[in-house]
Design a protein around this motif. Structure first.
Motif, short mmCIF file in Angstrom:
data_model
loop_
_atom_site.label_atom_id
_atom_site.label_comp_id
_atom_site.label_asym_id
_atom_site.label_seq_id
_atom_site.Cartn_x
_atom_site.Cartn_y
_atom_site.Cartn_z
N GLY A 31 -20.88 -57.01 30.11
CA GLY A 31 -21.48 -58.26 29.55
C GLY A 31 -22.90 -58.13 29.07
O GLY A 31 -22.98 -58.31 28.29
N ALA A 32 -24.00 -58.09 30.01
CA ALA A 32 -25.06 -57.99 30.54
C ALA A 32 -25.53 -57.04 28.62
O ALA A 32 -26.47 -57.13 28.14
N LEU A 33 -24.94 -55.34 29.07
CA LEU A 33 -24.71 -54.49 28.33
C LEU A 33 -24.27 -55.18 26.55
O LEU A 33 -25.36 -55.15 25.48
N ALA A 34 -23.88 -56.14 26.40
CA ALA A 34 -22.79 -56.02 24.66
C ALA A 34 -24.08 -57.54 24.67
O ALA A 34 -24.35 -57.36 23.58
N ALA A 35 -24.43 -57.81 25.27
CA ALA A 35 -25.27 -59.56 24.64
C ALA A 35 -26.97 -58.75 24.86
O ALA A 35 -27.61 -59.59 23.70
N TRP A 36 -27.30 -57.98 25.02
CA TRP A 36 -28.78 -57.40 24.57
C TRP A 36 -28.42 -56.09 23.95
O TRP A 36 -29.10 -56.73 22.87
N ALA A 37 -27.32 -55.45 23.46
CA ALA A 37 -27.33 -55.20 22.19
C ALA A 37 -26.74 -56.25 21.16
O ALA A 37 -27.80 -56.40 19.66
N ALA A 38 -25.82 -56.99 20.96
CA ALA A 38 -25.79 -58.10 19.98
C ALA A 38 -27.08 -59.14 19.64
O ALA A 38 -27.02 -59.79 18.83
N PHE A 39 -27.90 -59.77 21.03
CA PHE A 39 -28.73 -60.58 20.83
C PHE A 39 -29.88 -60.45 21.41
O PHE A 39 -30.96 -61.03 20.31
N GLY A 40 -30.18 -58.72 21.38
CA GLY A 40 -31.82 -58.14 21.91
C GLY A 40 -32.00 -56.86 20.18
O GLY A 40 -32.97 -57.79 19.56
N LEU A 41 -31.07 -56.83 20.02
CA LEU A 41 -31.34 -55.31 19.18
C LEU A 41 -31.09 -55.73 17.63
O LEU A 41 -31.50 -55.51 16.50
N ALA A 42 -30.33 -56.73 17.46
CA ALA A 42 -29.31 -57.00 16.28
C ALA A 42 -30.21 -58.45 16.06
O ALA A 42 -29.78 -59.28 15.05
N ASP A 43 -31.50 -58.82 16.49
CA ASP A 43 -32.07 -59.63 15.77
C ASP A 43 -33.43 -59.63 15.35
O ASP A 43 -33.89 -58.33 16.34
N THR A 44 -33.58 -59.80 13.91
CA THR A 44 -35.36 -58.84 13.25
C THR A 44 -36.48 -58.97 14.25
O THR A 44 -36.72 -58.64 14.59
N GLY A 45 -36.29 -60.58 14.57
CA GLY A 45 -36.88 -61.03 14.71
C GLY A 45 -37.98 -60.39 16.40
O GLY A 45 -39.16 -59.92 16.83
N ARG A 46 -36.47 -60.29 17.57
CA ARG A 46 -36.52 -59.61 18.45
C ARG A 46 -37.21 -58.30 18.66
O ARG A 46 -37.93 -57.93 19.28
N TYR A 47 -36.45 -57.41 17.37
CA TYR A 47 -36.64 -56.45 17.05
C TYR A 47 -38.37 -56.02 16.67
O TYR A 47 -38.90 -55.14 17.63
N VAL A 48 -38.78 -56.39 16.12
CA VAL A 48 -40.23 -56.37 15.63
C VAL A 48 -41.09 -56.63 16.05
O VAL A 48 -42.62 -56.40 16.88
N SER A 49 -40.55 -57.89 17.44
CA SER A 49 -42.30 -58.02 18.06
C SER A 49 -41.57 -56.98 19.99
O SER A 49 -42.60 -57.43 20.24
#
Length: 305
Positions: A31-49
């Motif tokens: 679940g931690a891995l899926a949440a990291w991929a969906a909400f971390g990598l898949a968010d443009t603002g977080r990715y650019v930051s």
């Protein structure tokens, strides 16, 4: 209820509790891995930051200078990337990577590429072909930055609409399916983990023991997740054909997986805290009172004839 049925029910409850707790502990790192991929990598603002600080990383700047310098030298004079012109072009690009304009281009480029890929993954009707990105907005931002710095090169930079392919058409359907699976798993896996853990503790004959097992299992899952991130880093760098740019790839990998490593340590700390608190707050067993003087000892049971 007959007395002999009580141990049997307790064994069944403990077996069911152990199964539910084991499933919860297995799903926690997933679940931690899926949440990291969906909400971390898949968010443009977080990715650019996340990627923005890498513009100042020396290994990343050297890798960009080498790649762009070879490309520019090859365009100016084919076969000159490794000749006399190549080092001069790479030095010029390396000097550019130390400017504010490069940081603007770095962030704008990542934002454009990530936005285009994310739009193609989320919208099934967005494109049937490859995922492309227009470099004109990136070039325009660099030109404005250079003009603000009063650079004489600013008017010479052409702002042309150039489409660059970032994801081939054959890979888009597979990436889109994987994204939808991760998007659903990011919500349901953490929820299932909590529900299974609570149910496993509730049905246990000894809830304190089940809570202790849940804490230890969660800590083990966090440790395995941290180990998986470390092994993934080693394998990713080992598969790179260019060993010179491995430090730059390591910096990018570490930046992208920073939140995942934090999640793994949080799982480890949470599990150990729960297990330690459960063990410290256990109730000590009381010894039976010793017989006082004058109190007859209980007679042994008589054997039946």
């Amino acid at each position: 209820m007959p007395p002999r049925d009580v141990p049997r029910r307790a064994r069944l409850r403990n077996a069911l509790s152990a199964t539910l707790v084991a499933l919860a502990c297995l799903l926690a790192p997933c679940g931690a891995l899926a949440a990291w991929a969906a909400f971390g990598l898949a968010d443009t603002g977080r990715y650019v930051s996340t990627m923005a600080p890498l513009a100042a990383h020396p290994d990343v700047r050297d890798a960009v200078a080498d790649a762009v310098g070879d490309e520019v030298a090859g365009e100016l004079d084919p076969g000159a990337a490794h000749g006399a012109l190549g080092p001069f072009v790479r030095d010029a690009v390396r000097s550019f990577t130390r400017t504010e304009a490069f940081r603007v281009a770095w962030e704008a480029g990542h934002r454009a590429v990530h936005g285009a890929v994310l739009h193609a993954l989320r919208d099934e009707t967005a494109t049937r072909g490859p995922v492309t990105v227009d470099l004109a907005p990136v070039t325009a931002r660099v030109r404005r930055r250079l003009a603000a710095d009063r650079s004489p090169l600013a008017p010479r930079i052409p702002v042309e609409h150039t489409r660059v392919t970032v994801v081939p058409a054959a890979e888009v359907p597979g990436l889109r399916k994987g994204y939808h699976v991760l998007d659903a798993a990011a919500f349901w896996l953490p929820l299932a983990t909590v529900v299974l853990a609570v149910a496993g503790i509730a049905v246990a004959a000894c809830r304190r023991r089940a809570l202790l097992a849940t804490g230890l299992g969660t800590a083990l899952g966090g440790a395995l997740l941290a180990l998986a991130v470390a092994v993934g880093r080693r394998l990713t760098l080992a598969d790179l054909p260019d060993r010179v740019h491995r430090p730059a790839a390591a910096a990018v990998y570490d930046a992208l997986t920073a939140a995942l490593r934090t999640a793994s340590w949080l799982l480890l700390a949470l599990g150990l805290t729960v297990a330690l608190a459960t063990w410290l707050t256990r109730r000590p067993r009381r010894a039976p009172p010793a017989p006082t003087a004058g109190t007859p000892a209980p007679s042994p049971p008589r054997a039946r004839a």
